[in-house]
Scaffold this motif. Structure first.
Motif, PDB file in Angstrom:
ATOM      1  N   GLY A 225       0.777  -1.227   0.000  1.00 45.80           N
ATOM      2  CA  GLY A 225       0.000   0.000   0.000  1.00 45.80           C
ATOM      3  C   GLY A 225       0.815   1.287   0.000  1.00 45.80           C
ATOM      4  N   ARG A 226       2.079   1.222   0.267  1.00 51.34           N
ATOM      5  CA  ARG A 226       2.900   2.433   0.287  1.00 51.34           C
ATOM      6  C   ARG A 226       3.094   3.000  -1.120  1.00 51.34           C
ATOM      7  NH1 ARG A 226       8.984   2.723   2.983  1.00 51.34           N
ATOM      8  NH2 ARG A 226       9.266   4.978   2.786  1.00 51.34           N
ATOM      9  N   VAL A 227       2.974   2.147  -2.144  1.00 55.51           N
ATOM     10  CA  VAL A 227       3.199   2.563  -3.528  1.00 55.51           C
ATOM     11  C   VAL A 227       1.953   3.256  -4.068  1.00 55.51           C
ATOM     12  CG1 VAL A 227       3.813   1.770  -5.847  1.00 55.51           C
ATOM     13  CG2 VAL A 227       4.787   0.631  -3.832  1.00 55.51           C
ATOM     14  N   SER A 228       2.130   4.344  -4.791  1.00 52.01           N
ATOM     15  CA  SER A 228       1.002   5.081  -5.366  1.00 52.01           C
ATOM     16  C   SER A 228       0.406   4.316  -6.547  1.00 52.01           C
ATOM     17  CB  SER A 228       1.467   6.456  -5.844  1.00 52.01           C
ATOM     18  OG  SER A 228       2.359   6.314  -6.949  1.00 52.01           O
ATOM     19  N   ASP A 229      -0.797   4.731  -6.976  1.00 48.48           N
ATOM     20  CA  ASP A 229      -1.417   4.089  -8.131  1.00 48.48           C
ATOM     21  C   ASP A 229      -0.540   4.202  -9.366  1.00 48.48           C
ATOM     22  OD1 ASP A 229      -3.565   3.397  -6.611  1.00 48.48           O
ATOM     23  OD2 ASP A 229      -4.945   4.884  -7.431  1.00 48.48           O
ATOM     24  N   GLY A 230       0.090   5.370  -9.539  1.00 45.06           N
ATOM     25  CA  GLY A 230       0.990   5.544 -10.680  1.00 45.06           C
ATOM     26  C   GLY A 230       2.164   4.592 -10.639  1.00 45.06           C
ATOM     27  N   GLY A 231       2.714   4.376  -9.429  1.00 43.12           N
ATOM     28  CA  GLY A 231       3.828   3.443  -9.284  1.00 43.12           C
ATOM     29  C   GLY A 231       3.411   2.008  -9.536  1.00 43.12           C
ATOM     30  N   VAL A 232       2.218   1.634  -9.045  1.00 38.87           N
ATOM     31  CA  VAL A 232       1.716   0.282  -9.297  1.00 38.87           C
ATOM     32  C   VAL A 232       1.528   0.070 -10.790  1.00 38.87           C
ATOM     33  CG1 VAL A 232      -0.185  -1.330  -8.891  1.00 38.87           C
ATOM     34  CG2 VAL A 232       0.581   0.169  -7.054  1.00 38.87           C
ATOM     35  N   PHE A 233       0.928   1.057 -11.483  1.00 36.06           N
ATOM     36  CA  PHE A 233       0.702   0.948 -12.921  1.00 36.06           C
ATOM     37  C   PHE A 233       2.026   0.845 -13.677  1.00 36.06           C
ATOM     38  CE2 PHE A 233       0.231   3.091 -17.063  1.00 36.06           C
ATOM     39  CZ  PHE A 233      -0.677   2.228 -17.649  1.00 36.06           C
ATOM     40  N   ARG A 234       3.008   1.614 -13.284  1.00 42.94           N
ATOM     41  CA  ARG A 234       4.291   1.611 -13.971  1.00 42.94           C
ATOM     42  C   ARG A 234       4.977   0.245 -13.876  1.00 42.94           C
ATOM     43  NH1 ARG A 234       6.077   5.619 -11.626  1.00 42.94           N
ATOM     44  NH2 ARG A 234       7.244   4.616  -9.952  1.00 42.94           N
ATOM     45  N   ASN A 235       4.788  -0.447 -12.756  1.00 46.02           N
ATOM     46  CA  ASN A 235       5.488  -1.718 -12.541  1.00 46.02           C
ATOM     47  C   ASN A 235       4.665  -2.953 -12.907  1.00 46.02           C
ATOM     48  OD1 ASN A 235       7.881  -0.525 -11.448  1.00 46.02           O
ATOM     49  ND2 ASN A 235       6.756  -0.123  -9.559  1.00 46.02           N
ATOM     50  N   CYS A 236       3.358  -2.786 -13.157  1.00 47.64           N
ATOM     51  CA  CYS A 236       2.547  -3.956 -13.487  1.00 47.64           C
ATOM     52  C   CYS A 236       2.750  -4.349 -14.943  1.00 47.64           C
ATOM     53  CB  CYS A 236       1.067  -3.684 -13.192  1.00 47.64           C
ATOM     54  SG  CYS A 236       0.247  -2.589 -14.365  1.00 47.64           S
ATOM     55  N   SER A 237       2.327  -5.549 -15.295  1.00 49.16           N
ATOM     56  CA  SER A 237       2.547  -6.073 -16.647  1.00 49.16           C
ATOM     57  C   SER A 237       1.801  -5.256 -17.697  1.00 49.16           C
ATOM     58  CB  SER A 237       2.123  -7.541 -16.717  1.00 49.16           C
ATOM     59  OG  SER A 237       0.762  -7.698 -16.351  1.00 49.16           O
ATOM     60  N   TYR A 264      -6.299   5.595 -29.557  1.00 49.56           N
ATOM     61  CA  TYR A 264      -7.142   4.951 -28.550  1.00 49.56           C
ATOM     62  C   TYR A 264      -6.381   4.938 -27.230  1.00 49.56           C
ATOM     63  CZ  TYR A 264     -10.523   3.458 -32.057  1.00 49.56           C
ATOM     64  OH  TYR A 264     -11.488   3.425 -33.025  1.00 49.56           O
ATOM     65  N   TYR A 265      -7.107   4.973 -26.115  1.00 54.59           N
ATOM     66  CA  TYR A 265      -6.439   5.175 -24.830  1.00 54.59           C
ATOM     67  C   TYR A 265      -7.304   4.627 -23.693  1.00 54.59           C
ATOM     68  CZ  TYR A 265      -9.830   8.917 -25.110  1.00 54.59           C
ATOM     69  OH  TYR A 265     -11.001   9.620 -25.273  1.00 54.59           O
ATOM     70  N   ILE A 266      -6.686   4.505 -22.517  1.00 56.81           N
ATOM     71  CA  ILE A 266      -7.412   4.210 -21.283  1.00 56.81           C
ATOM     72  C   ILE A 266      -7.468   5.492 -20.459  1.00 56.81           C
ATOM     73  CG2 ILE A 266      -6.764   1.768 -21.279  1.00 56.81           C
ATOM     74  CD1 ILE A 266      -4.635   2.359 -19.243  1.00 56.81           C
ATOM     75  N   VAL A 267      -8.396   5.556 -19.510  1.00 57.61           N
ATOM     76  CA  VAL A 267      -8.546   6.759 -18.684  1.00 57.61           C
ATOM     77  C   VAL A 267      -8.291   6.412 -17.225  1.00 57.61           C
ATOM     78  CG1 VAL A 267     -10.119   7.971 -20.210  1.00 57.61           C
ATOM     79  CG2 VAL A 267     -11.036   6.364 -18.539  1.00 57.61           C
ATOM     80  N   GLY A 268      -7.697   7.356 -16.509  1.00 56.38           N
ATOM     81  CA  GLY A 268      -7.427   7.196 -15.087  1.00 56.38           C
ATOM     82  C   GLY A 268      -7.532   8.536 -14.392  1.00 56.38           C
ATOM     83  N   ASP A 269      -7.395   8.534 -13.065  1.00 52.01           N
ATOM     84  CA  ASP A 269      -7.483   9.796 -12.332  1.00 52.01           C
ATOM     85  C   ASP A 269      -6.119  10.478 -12.270  1.00 52.01           C
ATOM     86  OD1 ASP A 269      -6.045   8.437 -10.383  1.00 52.01           O
ATOM     87  OD2 ASP A 269      -7.804   8.042  -9.131  1.00 52.01           O
ATOM     88  N   GLU A 270      -6.028  11.526 -11.428  1.00 51.16           N
ATOM     89  CA  GLU A 270      -4.812  12.335 -11.402  1.00 51.16           C
ATOM     90  C   GLU A 270      -3.589  11.603 -10.873  1.00 51.16           C
ATOM     91  OE1 GLU A 270      -7.161  12.793  -7.646  1.00 51.16           O
ATOM     92  OE2 GLU A 270      -7.601  12.973  -9.788  1.00 51.16           O
ATOM     93  N   ALA A 271      -3.770  10.399 -10.314  1.00 43.18           N
ATOM     94  CA  ALA A 271      -2.634   9.645  -9.786  1.00 43.18           C
ATOM     95  C   ALA A 271      -1.790   9.024 -10.899  1.00 43.18           C
ATOM     96  CB  ALA A 271      -3.121   8.554  -8.839  1.00 43.18           C
ATOM     97  N   PHE A 272      -2.336   8.973 -12.102  1.00 43.05           N
ATOM     98  CA  PHE A 272      -1.642   8.308 -13.206  1.00 43.05           C
ATOM     99  C   PHE A 272      -0.919   9.320 -14.089  1.00 43.05           C
ATOM    100  CE2 PHE A 272      -5.016   5.478 -11.901  1.00 43.05           C
ATOM    101  CZ  PHE A 272      -4.405   4.231 -11.903  1.00 43.05           C
TER     102      PHE A 272
END
Length: 283
Positions: A225-237, A264-272
């Motif tokens: 949980g210490r990792v931000s959503d942006g960090g999780v997204f950056r490191n996930c497959s 074409y794109y995906i959408v996310g909040d300000e954390a991404f």
């Protein structure tokens, strides 16, 4: 004390020791049962054997509410996971069947009831429920992952999702909405602040990409949980595949009423992060 008194005392001590040993052995030989008596009466008073049977015949609508799933979906799911969770009977006792394991698991997933409260309701020991629920959850994932949580592999499949966003939300060229969810947990021993998040709780992160119908099409679970959503997204497959261009989004096309091409794109909040394949709101 003369010799005769010494002998009498020794005999008395010996007799006392022998009586205590006999009592101890009698206690050890006392017949033990596999389960507590109230658990063994589940055939007559347990929720699965009685309440579900009553609701099936008398009030099917409430049965759907009790299971959190209609009868058709429930039967289909049970059929798919039965091979994964069926256990053999032994000479000592009967195994808890697949038809009982699934009803125990569904209320836990829907409401978060404790293992102890489920034990009272279904008359199954908490120790057994500790095994049943994780095994059943694993079986559900294995049975459904290839059909109900499948990441699109072709540009045509991504375009179908984009058509859904266009039709339902009037949002063109969107092929998914992404966000993270903090799942609270008790901090593991010696973990320090590794799982401590910005909400001041300890958690694991569930990162999910959903289509226009709220169905998950990609999930990454387990980052601390210490990792931000942006960090999780950056490191996930998924994030790595998008960054490397391994995801086959449809070719860029003009938006309705426009001339310039739009990817074409995906959408996310300000954390991404803002990318050509990831759009987010203006700050």
């Amino acid at each position: 004390m003369d010799d005769e008194e010494v002998v009498v005392s020794a005999i008395a001590v010996f007799i006392g020791i022998s009586l205590r040993k006999k009592k101890r052995k009698a206690k050890e030989k006392k017949k033990r049962t596999w389960a507590k008596p109230w658990l063994m009466r589940k055939k007559y008073q347990g929720a699965f054997q009685n309440l579900e049977t009553e609701l099936t015949t008398e009030d099917p609508k409430q049965l759907t509410n009790f299971r959190r799933m209609d009868d058709v979906a429930y039967s289909e799911l049970l059929q798919k996971i039965t091979p994964f969770i069926t256990r053999k009977d032994t000479v000592m006792r009967q195994a808890i069947g697949a038809g009982e394991r699934l009803p125990i698991t569904l209320p836990y997933l829907a409401t978060g009831q404790s293992y102890k409260s489920l034990a009272y309701l279904y008359r199954v020991s908490p120790a057994s429920i500790c095994t049943i629920i994780p095994e059943t959850c694993t079986a559900i994932f294995e049975a459904l992952k290839n059909t109900h949580m499948k990441v699109p592999k072709t540009s045509e499949e991504w375009e179908q999702i984009a058509d859904g966003f266009q039709a339902k939300w009037q949002f063109p060229h969107c092929v998914g909405a992404i966000d993270g969810k903090h799942v609270m947990l008790r901090a593991p021993n010696n973990s320090g602040s590794q799982y401590f998040n910005y909400k001041h709780t300890h958690s694991l992160v569930l990162m999910a990409l959903a289509d226009a119908e709220y169905n998950f099409i990609y999930v990454d679970v387990g980052c601390n949980g210490r990792v931000s959503d942006g960090g999780v997204f950056r490191n996930c497959s998924l994030g790595q595949a998008l960054e490397q261009g391994d995801i086959q989004f449809p070719d860029a096309e003009p938006l309705p009423g426009c001339n310039g091409e739009m990817p074409y794109y995906i959408v996310g909040d300000e954390a991404f992060p803002l990318k050509s394949y990831l759009q987010k709101p203006y700050p």
